[in-house]
Design a protein around this motif. Sequence first.
Motif, PDB file in Angstrom:
ATOM      1  N   MET A   1      36.015  42.446  35.207  1.00  0.00           N
ATOM      2  CA  MET A   1      34.644  42.168  35.724  1.00  0.00           C
ATOM      3  C   MET A   1      34.737  40.863  36.324  1.00  0.00           C
ATOM      4  SD  MET A   1      32.512  41.152  32.290  1.00  0.00           S
ATOM      5  CE  MET A   1      31.503  39.534  32.722  1.00  0.00           C
ATOM      6  N   ARG A   2      33.554  40.658  37.236  1.00  0.00           N
ATOM      7  CA  ARG A   2      33.796  39.328  38.107  1.00  0.00           C
ATOM      8  C   ARG A   2      32.550  38.521  37.646  1.00  0.00           C
ATOM      9  NH1 ARG A   2      33.195  41.334  43.500  1.00  0.00           N
ATOM     10  NH2 ARG A   2      35.524  41.490  43.427  1.00  0.00           N
ATOM     11  N   ILE A   3      32.896  37.362  37.441  1.00  0.00           N
ATOM     12  CA  ILE A   3      31.682  36.454  37.092  1.00  0.00           C
ATOM     13  C   ILE A   3      31.396  35.332  38.314  1.00  0.00           C
ATOM     14  CG2 ILE A   3      31.041  34.647  35.523  1.00  0.00           C
ATOM     15  CD1 ILE A   3      32.886  35.597  33.335  1.00  0.00           C
ATOM     16  N   ALA A   4      30.270  35.301  38.700  1.00  0.00           N
ATOM     17  CA  ALA A   4      29.743  33.943  39.517  1.00  0.00           C
ATOM     18  C   ALA A   4      29.018  33.094  38.666  1.00  0.00           C
ATOM     19  CB  ALA A   4      28.847  34.635  40.594  1.00  0.00           C
ATOM     20  N   VAL A   5      29.493  31.619  39.041  1.00  0.00           N
ATOM     21  CA  VAL A   5      28.697  30.487  38.545  1.00  0.00           C
ATOM     22  C   VAL A   5      27.828  29.679  39.722  1.00  0.00           C
ATOM     23  CG1 VAL A   5      29.206  28.569  37.156  1.00  0.00           C
ATOM     24  CG2 VAL A   5      30.662  30.337  36.752  1.00  0.00           C
ATOM     25  N   LEU A   6      26.591  29.599  39.130  1.00  0.00           N
ATOM     26  CA  LEU A   6      25.894  28.869  40.139  1.00  0.00           C
ATOM     27  C   LEU A   6      26.096  27.417  39.860  1.00  0.00           C
ATOM     28  CD1 LEU A   6      22.503  30.774  40.212  1.00  0.00           C
ATOM     29  CD2 LEU A   6      24.437  30.795  41.740  1.00  0.00           C
ATOM     30  N   VAL A   7      26.674  26.661  40.980  1.00  0.00           N
ATOM     31  CA  VAL A   7      26.864  25.057  40.743  1.00  0.00           C
ATOM     32  C   VAL A   7      25.939  24.325  41.622  1.00  0.00           C
ATOM     33  CG1 VAL A   7      28.814  25.508  39.836  1.00  0.00           C
ATOM     34  CG2 VAL A   7      28.614  25.028  42.058  1.00  0.00           C
ATOM     35  N   LYS A   8      25.849  23.054  41.584  1.00  0.00           N
ATOM     36  CA  LYS A   8      24.884  22.319  42.556  1.00  0.00           C
ATOM     37  C   LYS A   8      25.532  20.877  42.691  1.00  0.00           C
ATOM     38  CE  LYS A   8      20.172  20.897  43.687  1.00  0.00           C
ATOM     39  NZ  LYS A   8      18.757  20.505  43.210  1.00  0.00           N
ATOM     40  N   GLU A   9      25.508  20.398  43.822  1.00  0.00           N
ATOM     41  CA  GLU A   9      25.958  18.776  43.925  1.00  0.00           C
ATOM     42  C   GLU A   9      24.704  18.019  43.639  1.00  0.00           C
ATOM     43  OE1 GLU A   9      26.354  17.382  47.660  1.00  0.00           O
ATOM     44  OE2 GLU A   9      28.282  16.503  47.342  1.00  0.00           O
ATOM     45  N   ILE A  10      24.900  16.981  43.117  1.00  0.00           N
ATOM     46  CA  ILE A  10      23.766  15.920  42.835  1.00  0.00           C
ATOM     47  C   ILE A  10      24.099  14.560  43.217  1.00  0.00           C
ATOM     48  CG2 ILE A  10      22.697  17.538  41.126  1.00  0.00           C
ATOM     49  CD1 ILE A  10      23.779  15.463  39.033  1.00  0.00           C
ATOM     50  N   PRO A  11      23.276  13.907  43.107  1.00  0.00           N
ATOM     51  CA  PRO A  11      23.772  12.239  43.033  1.00  0.00           C
ATOM     52  C   PRO A  11      24.299  11.777  41.779  1.00  0.00           C
ATOM     53  CG  PRO A  11      21.515  12.611  43.512  1.00  0.00           C
ATOM     54  CD  PRO A  11      21.805  13.811  43.302  1.00  0.00           C
ATOM     55  N   ASP A  12      25.447  10.980  42.199  1.00  0.00           N
ATOM     56  CA  ASP A  12      26.332  10.583  40.809  1.00  0.00           C
ATOM     57  C   ASP A  12      25.204   9.763  39.886  1.00  0.00           C
ATOM     58  OD1 ASP A  12      29.053  10.195  39.894  1.00  0.00           O
ATOM     59  OD2 ASP A  12      28.083   8.295  39.587  1.00  0.00           O
ATOM     60  N   ALA A  13      25.364   9.821  38.701  1.00  0.00           N
ATOM     61  CA  ALA A  13      24.596   9.247  37.681  1.00  0.00           C
ATOM     62  C   ALA A  13      24.457   7.630  37.836  1.00  0.00           C
ATOM     63  CB  ALA A  13      24.978   9.405  36.103  1.00  0.00           C
ATOM     64  N   THR A  14      25.557   7.273  38.322  1.00  0.00           N
ATOM     65  CA  THR A  14      25.438   5.720  38.630  1.00  0.00           C
ATOM     66  C   THR A  14      24.495   5.255  40.077  1.00  0.00           C
ATOM     67  OG1 THR A  14      27.372   5.893  40.071  1.00  0.00           O
ATOM     68  CG2 THR A  14      27.574   5.487  37.817  1.00  0.00           C
ATOM     69  N   VAL A  15      24.318   6.098  40.737  1.00  0.00           N
ATOM     70  CA  VAL A  15      23.257   5.889  41.852  1.00  0.00           C
ATOM     71  C   VAL A  15      21.805   5.721  41.408  1.00  0.00           C
ATOM     72  CG1 VAL A  15      22.608   6.754  44.350  1.00  0.00           C
ATOM     73  CG2 VAL A  15      25.052   7.002  43.416  1.00  0.00           C
ATOM     74  N   ARG A  16      21.134   4.897  41.942  1.00  0.00           N
ATOM     75  CA  ARG A  16      19.685   4.707  41.563  1.00  0.00           C
ATOM     76  C   ARG A  16      19.158   5.781  42.575  1.00  0.00           C
ATOM     77  NH1 ARG A  16      17.086   2.398  38.064  1.00  0.00           N
ATOM     78  NH2 ARG A  16      14.773   2.382  38.599  1.00  0.00           N
ATOM     79  N   LYS A  17      18.540   6.679  41.769  1.00  0.00           N
ATOM     80  CA  LYS A  17      17.944   7.918  42.566  1.00  0.00           C
ATOM     81  C   LYS A  17      16.410   7.391  43.014  1.00  0.00           C
ATOM     82  CE  LYS A  17      20.422  10.800  39.212  1.00  0.00           C
ATOM     83  NZ  LYS A  17      20.015  11.512  38.174  1.00  0.00           N
ATOM     84  N   ARG A  18      16.112   7.764  44.357  1.00  0.00           N
ATOM     85  CA  ARG A  18      14.850   7.781  44.764  1.00  0.00           C
ATOM     86  C   ARG A  18      14.610   8.627  45.804  1.00  0.00           C
ATOM     87  NH1 ARG A  18      12.761   3.515  48.065  1.00  0.00           N
ATOM     88  NH2 ARG A  18      13.515   4.082  50.124  1.00  0.00           N
ATOM     89  N   LEU A  19      13.163   8.735  45.839  1.00  0.00           N
ATOM     90  CA  LEU A  19      12.727   9.727  47.049  1.00  0.00           C
ATOM     91  C   LEU A  19      12.469   9.328  48.282  1.00  0.00           C
ATOM     92  CD1 LEU A  19       9.729  11.448  45.038  1.00  0.00           C
ATOM     93  CD2 LEU A  19      11.989  12.172  45.049  1.00  0.00           C
ATOM     94  N   ASP A  20      12.993   9.957  49.490  1.00  0.00           N
ATOM     95  CA  ASP A  20      12.476   9.451  50.699  1.00  0.00           C
ATOM     96  C   ASP A  20      11.190   9.337  50.822  1.00  0.00           C
ATOM     97  OD1 ASP A  20      11.957   9.186  53.359  1.00  0.00           O
ATOM     98  OD2 ASP A  20      13.697  10.478  53.803  1.00  0.00           O
ATOM     99  N   PRO A  21      10.625   8.164  50.953  1.00  0.00           N
ATOM    100  CA  PRO A  21       9.260   8.183  51.242  1.00  0.00           C
ATOM    101  C   PRO A  21       8.432   9.056  52.213  1.00  0.00           C
ATOM    102  CG  PRO A  21      10.006   6.140  51.894  1.00  0.00           C
ATOM    103  CD  PRO A  21      11.158   6.734  51.395  1.00  0.00           C
ATOM    104  N   ARG A  22       9.215   9.651  53.333  1.00  0.00           N
ATOM    105  CA  ARG A  22       8.551  10.351  54.160  1.00  0.00           C
ATOM    106  C   ARG A  22       8.595  12.084  53.841  1.00  0.00           C
ATOM    107  NH1 ARG A  22      12.133   8.283  58.745  1.00  0.00           N
ATOM    108  NH2 ARG A  22      12.980   8.243  56.979  1.00  0.00           N
ATOM    109  N   SER A  23       9.747  12.338  53.392  1.00  0.00           N
ATOM    110  CA  SER A  23       9.820  13.727  53.254  1.00  0.00           C
ATOM    111  C   SER A  23       9.543  14.184  51.426  1.00  0.00           C
ATOM    112  CB  SER A  23      11.351  14.305  53.458  1.00  0.00           C
ATOM    113  OG  SER A  23      12.355  13.787  52.699  1.00  0.00           O
ATOM    114  N   GLY A  24       9.652  13.037  50.794  1.00  0.00           N
ATOM    115  CA  GLY A  24       9.600  13.412  49.164  1.00  0.00           C
ATOM    116  C   GLY A  24      10.835  14.106  48.949  1.00  0.00           C
TER     117      GLY A  24
END
Lengths: 263, 325
Positions: A1-24
């Motif tokens: 059988m074949r397994i697909a795994v959904l993965v996502k790229e995200i900002p590194d935990a050390t980066v201070r995350k913020r929203l772009d004030p224009r696009s959200g």
Amino acid sequence: MRIAVLVKEIPDATVRKRLDPRSGRLERSGERTLNPHDAHAIEAAVRLRETPSAAVEEIVAVTMGPASASRALHRAVSLGADRSVHLCDDAFAGSDLIATAQALAAALERIEPDLVLAGQQSDDGECYALGAAVGEYLHWPALTQVVALELRDGRVRCARQAEYGYDTVELELPALVGVGDALNEPRYPSLKAIMGARNRPLETLTAADLGIALDQVGAAGSRARWVGVKQPARRPQATMIEDRDAEETVARIIAWLDERRVI
Amino acid sequence: MADVLVHVLDHDGQFNKSSLGALSEGARLAGELGGEAHAAVIGGQAPCAALGRYGAARVYRAGGPAGVAQPVVDAMAGLMREGRFACALFGGGLLGHEAGAALAARLGAGIAVEVTATGVRAGRLVAERPVLGDSQISEIELSGPAGIIVARIGAFEALDRGAGDAPVEDLAFEPSAPATRVRMIEHGAQRGGEEADIEAAEVVVAGGRGLGGPEAFALCEELARAFGPAAAVGATRAVVDAGWYPYAAQVGQTGKTVAPKLYIAAGISGQIQHKVGMQGSESILAINTDARAPIFEFTDLGIVGDLHRILPRLAAALRARGDGR
Ligand SMILES: Cc1cc2nc3c(=O)[nH]c(=O)nc-3n(C[C@H](O)[C@H](O)[C@H](O)COP(=O)(O)OP(=O)(O)OC[C@H]3O[C@@H](n4cnc5c(N)ncnc54)[C@H](O)[C@@H]3O)c2cc1C
Ligand SMILES: Nc1ncnc2c1ncn2[C@@H]1O[C@H](COP(=O)(O)O)[C@@H](O)[C@H]1O
């Protein structure tokens, strides 16, 4: 059988995350990495491959994201996927939950897995929901937050904690299972696996490749639109103690408890 | 298109508190839209007519296995397609997120999750959703045939308006293909039977993955004992799922909600699902080696340090004080 795994790229935990004030949208600057929750989904796939009765022939990592997301796919391959598929097209930018799920489902229809695994949550989106939407687009049964999983006779038996205790649920394959972090402890990739990851097949797909109309994806295909931002009422900042001398730290905790009349 | 359909979850004949909160919010939102709130109860045994008290003008009741999203989606999609509902609202929790997402996909509807406020602006549905560890609140406008809103657990208060019973309508629906391929084998099992009365405790000493292993819960138990009989030990889902501690001690979204005088979080990161179960505590003390852990955003006293160094010494100091009295 074949397994697909959904993965996502995200900002590194050390980066201070913020929203772009224009696009959200989340600002895309700074270091980026594989969503740590998805490592548990890859590990689950690898453990099934190590179970001979499961007869896993192939593990395919799948992501939708900007060009940089190919690095998350490399990481996924170093953790055990055999190859990867990258949905990458400017038209995908700004997709909401259902537009993202629809595009991923279209890619999965081409990949033809028997089982799709997803992570507990994306560290940036935190929707806990994408897997269920992908399952619906595929017309497959889906179950998320699964902490024990067993394959037998064309079914996957899952345990998960719900509002009132633990449920055991069986899904007929093909199916989608979102895994909770407690399912396993992902192992560290070997140096060889890290070095070799770049040489494994990576297929890039555009909206046109998937036969998706441009008004079905991106901001145009989205039905949830960011319209503004508010600041929540802030709780007073905590008093912080860097522990250096444990006896002194404890004396300060006792003084604080006294002051608050807890003891 | 001005009515609101609210999913109400029940377990063992009891309505879920967050669902009742969502129903109250649904009734308020329906008022803003100029319509009514209707409730959908799928696979439950609770007395449906009583939902009138919380603002339901009508209740739809359908059979089906409880605990999985598929029958909820099938039943609610049928109602939503009648075109009278502007919005479907879920009280949150595991099933709310699953059923909400699948319903949004089936209808091609906009969805917002973890919502803490709803409203109508220029004729459009707007939901507020805290993001980035609750440091900001995004406002999301929903379009499509309807808007799907999944509330954050406990975001809305259940208001008993004292209204009378609501009419109850039995609903029949064809299960979709996915629904026929899902089977509930065991429902609501309580893992690790031991009773833990954390809801009544004045002091809760809670441990998370930072303990490093099940044996380290002894440190939490020792500290709780040092506080006296009104103290109890709590745990995160991560360690309960891993089998380190019984489910009865779990604090958070799928566990218990506590509000003791003192909550000690040892080796707990402070994810939102944990936070919703303990944020009402009078005083919160957190011990974590990571100065950036989200828990420190809502603690009163934060110790950046190793719990293995702090907990035994704190217990000893409390015992020494007790002896001195
Ligand atoms: C639908 C759903 C429902 C959920 N329901 C719940 C719920 O009811 N309750 C709940 O708790 N969670 C729940 N969760 C899970 C939640 O998202 C988190 O995964 C969980 O709370 C994390 O547990 P943790 O803090 O123990 O582990 P982690 O997030 O792994 O955190 C461990 C922490 O320990 C610290 N640490 C490590 N070593 C030490 C040391 N020596 N000394 C001090 N600190 C140390 C680390 O820095 C880290 O911050 C739910 C999730 C979902 C998706
Ligand atoms: N853009 C994406 N591409 C592939 N998988 C994703 C994407 N976003 C989310 N996922 C998967 O869905 C899970 C839940 O994400 P979320 O619903 O955003 O919390 C993640 O752990 C991933 O497995």
